[in-house]
Design a protein around this motif. Structure first.
Motif, PDB file in Angstrom:
ATOM      1  N   ASP A 299       0.814  -1.067   0.154  1.00 27.59           N
ATOM      2  CA  ASP A 299       0.010  -0.276  -0.080  1.00 27.59           C
ATOM      3  C   ASP A 299       0.890   1.104   0.111  1.00 27.59           C
ATOM      4  N   GLN A 300       2.225   1.089   0.118  1.00 24.75           N
ATOM      5  CA  GLN A 300       3.037   2.378   0.110  1.00 24.75           C
ATOM      6  C   GLN A 300       3.850   2.376  -1.227  1.00 24.75           C
ATOM      7  N   ALA A 301       3.594   1.361  -2.105  1.00 26.01           N
ATOM      8  CA  ALA A 301       4.666   1.225  -3.389  1.00 26.01           C
ATOM      9  C   ALA A 301       4.794   2.367  -4.428  1.00 26.01           C
ATOM     10  N   TRP A 302       3.379   2.870  -4.409  1.00 30.32           N
ATOM     11  CA  TRP A 302       3.260   4.104  -5.214  1.00 30.32           C
ATOM     12  C   TRP A 302       4.275   5.296  -4.894  1.00 30.32           C
TER      13      TRP A 302
END
Length: 90
Positions: A51-54
């Motif tokens: 959920d933090q890859a962006w």
């Protein structure tokens, strides 16, 4: 040169300066690549929650670097609070 001792079951502790050079900490993975000449290359792998890859895309990081440069030059607007910021969007 930094050294480490191989312990039982083939375990080693990476010295602090090696961990810092690899930018790894507890819970991160490392990868070993064995070259044809027998040299072993150790690479640090940071785990990023899905959920933090962006945030870590090349495009987003380029924007972060530009924002940091603008802030260093004193550019931009500082708001007293979230309400002031939201009012500026209207």
């Amino acid at each position: 040169m930094t050294r480490a001792v191989i312990r039982r079951k083939g375990q080693i502790t990476l010295p602090r300066e090696v961990r810092e050079a690899l930018h790894v900490e507890e819970g991160d993975d490392v990868a070993f690549t064995v070259e044809e000449d027998g040299t072993v290359v150790l690479t640090g792998l940071k785990s990023t929650p899905a959920d933090q890859a962006w945030f870590w895309t090349d495009e987003w990081q380029a924007g972060e670097r530009e924002a940091s440069r603008q802030a260093a030059r004193g550019e931009g607007t500082v708001y007293d609070g979230s309400e002031d910021f939201l009012d500026s969007l209207s």
